[in-house]
Design a protein around this motif. Structure first.
Motif, PDB file in Angstrom:
ATOM      1  N   HIS A  14       0.838  -1.202   0.000  1.00 36.57           N
ATOM      2  CA  HIS A  14       0.000   0.000   0.000  1.00 36.57           C
ATOM      3  C   HIS A  14       0.872   1.250   0.000  1.00 36.57           C
ATOM      4  O   HIS A  14       0.629   2.170  -0.779  1.00 36.57           O
ATOM      5  CB  HIS A  14      -0.904   0.022   1.237  1.00 36.57           C
ATOM      6  CG  HIS A  14      -2.250  -0.569   1.012  1.00 36.57           C
ATOM      7  ND1 HIS A  14      -3.324   0.164   0.633  1.00 36.57           N
ATOM      8  CD2 HIS A  14      -2.694  -1.842   1.130  1.00 36.57           C
ATOM      9  CE1 HIS A  14      -4.380  -0.603   0.531  1.00 36.57           C
ATOM     10  NE2 HIS A  14      -4.024  -1.845   0.825  1.00 36.57           N
ATOM     11  N   THR A  27      -9.951   0.952  -5.391  1.00 36.44           N
ATOM     12  CA  THR A  27     -10.409   0.939  -4.002  1.00 36.44           C
ATOM     13  C   THR A  27      -9.437   0.111  -3.173  1.00 36.44           C
ATOM     14  O   THR A  27      -8.624  -0.644  -3.718  1.00 36.44           O
ATOM     15  CB  THR A  27     -11.812   0.309  -3.895  1.00 36.44           C
ATOM     16  OG1 THR A  27     -11.727  -1.064  -4.277  1.00 36.44           O
ATOM     17  CG2 THR A  27     -12.823   1.045  -4.754  1.00 36.44           C
ATOM     18  N   ASN A  28      -9.533   0.243  -1.851  1.00 31.52           N
ATOM     19  CA  ASN A  28      -8.667  -0.547  -0.971  1.00 31.52           C
ATOM     20  C   ASN A  28      -8.883  -2.043  -1.169  1.00 31.52           C
ATOM     21  O   ASN A  28      -7.929  -2.820  -1.134  1.00 31.52           O
ATOM     22  CB  ASN A  28      -8.883  -0.172   0.493  1.00 31.52           C
ATOM     23  CG  ASN A  28      -8.111   1.056   0.877  1.00 31.52           C
ATOM     24  OD1 ASN A  28      -7.135   1.417   0.232  1.00 31.52           O
ATOM     25  ND2 ASN A  28      -8.546   1.724   1.934  1.00 31.52           N
ATOM     26  N   SER A  29     -10.113  -2.454  -1.382  1.00 33.80           N
ATOM     27  CA  SER A  29     -10.360  -3.889  -1.578  1.00 33.80           C
ATOM     28  C   SER A  29      -9.739  -4.368  -2.885  1.00 33.80           C
ATOM     29  O   SER A  29      -9.225  -5.502  -2.956  1.00 33.80           O
ATOM     30  CB  SER A  29     -11.853  -4.209  -1.527  1.00 33.80           C
ATOM     31  OG  SER A  29     -12.535  -3.558  -2.575  1.00 33.80           O
ATOM     32  N   GLU A  30      -9.747  -3.549  -3.925  1.00 29.25           N
ATOM     33  CA  GLU A  30      -9.105  -3.932  -5.182  1.00 29.25           C
ATOM     34  C   GLU A  30      -7.590  -4.011  -5.018  1.00 29.25           C
ATOM     35  O   GLU A  30      -6.951  -4.933  -5.536  1.00 29.25           O
ATOM     36  CB  GLU A  30      -9.463  -2.936  -6.289  1.00 29.25           C
ATOM     37  CG  GLU A  30     -10.910  -2.992  -6.704  1.00 29.25           C
ATOM     38  CD  GLU A  30     -11.320  -1.841  -7.602  1.00 29.25           C
ATOM     39  OE1 GLU A  30     -12.206  -2.063  -8.449  1.00 29.25           O
ATOM     40  OE2 GLU A  30     -10.779  -0.726  -7.467  1.00 29.25           O
ATOM     41  N   THR A  32      -6.011  -4.640  -2.241  1.00 28.59           N
ATOM     42  CA  THR A  32      -5.740  -5.831  -1.435  1.00 28.59           C
ATOM     43  C   THR A  32      -5.806  -7.086  -2.294  1.00 28.59           C
ATOM     44  O   THR A  32      -4.979  -7.995  -2.144  1.00 28.59           O
ATOM     45  CB  THR A  32      -6.734  -5.918  -0.257  1.00 28.59           C
ATOM     46  OG1 THR A  32      -6.588  -4.743   0.551  1.00 28.59           O
ATOM     47  CG2 THR A  32      -6.481  -7.156   0.593  1.00 28.59           C
ATOM     48  N   ARG A  33      -6.753  -7.158  -3.209  1.00 27.44           N
ATOM     49  CA  ARG A  33      -6.865  -8.310  -4.104  1.00 27.44           C
ATOM     50  C   ARG A  33      -5.628  -8.422  -4.996  1.00 27.44           C
ATOM     51  O   ARG A  33      -5.075  -9.512  -5.191  1.00 27.44           O
ATOM     52  CB  ARG A  33      -8.128  -8.197  -4.963  1.00 27.44           C
ATOM     53  CG  ARG A  33      -8.500  -9.479  -5.645  1.00 27.44           C
ATOM     54  CD  ARG A  33      -9.856  -9.437  -6.359  1.00 27.44           C
ATOM     55  NE  ARG A  33     -10.919  -8.884  -5.534  1.00 27.44           N
ATOM     56  CZ  ARG A  33     -11.575  -7.750  -5.816  1.00 27.44           C
ATOM     57  NH1 ARG A  33     -11.305  -7.065  -6.890  1.00 27.44           N
ATOM     58  NH2 ARG A  33     -12.530  -7.332  -5.014  1.00 27.44           N
ATOM     59  N   SER A  36      -2.764  -9.565  -2.860  1.00 26.01           N
ATOM     60  CA  SER A  36      -2.929 -10.982  -2.528  1.00 26.01           C
ATOM     61  C   SER A  36      -2.456 -11.868  -3.679  1.00 26.01           C
ATOM     62  O   SER A  36      -1.780 -12.874  -3.459  1.00 26.01           O
ATOM     63  CB  SER A  36      -4.393 -11.269  -2.202  1.00 26.01           C
ATOM     64  OG  SER A  36      -4.587 -12.626  -1.971  1.00 26.01           O
TER      65      SER A  36
END
Length: 72
Positions: A14, A27-30, A32-33, A36
């Motif tokens: 990040h 987005t933060n979730s994208e 993170t994906r 990952s």
């Protein structure tokens, strides 16, 4: 609670990519994906520095909070 090696990697990921602007608009979730997927593609040797940092964080946490037990 100390971070595990993936969360240490994620924090670095990040920091590196948000400040460089490479992931603007995600987005933060994208993010993170994406992180990952990258993490899962790393070899054990590439993950080793994060494991060493995890061990260090766990040891420091154990010293600061000797009787700590995670209870969700």
């Amino acid at each position: 609670r100390p971070k595990n090696r993936f969360f240490i990697f994620l924090t670095d990921f990040h920091r590196e990519h948000k400040t460089s602007g490479k992931l603007n608009g995600f987005t933060n979730s994208e993010i993170t994906r994406i992180a990952s997927n990258i993490w899962n593609s790393l070899t054990e040797d590439q993950q080793a520095p994060y494991l060493r940092r995890q061990i260090k964080e766990f040891a420091e946490h154990r010293k600061m909070y000797p009787g700590y037990r995670y209870t969700p």
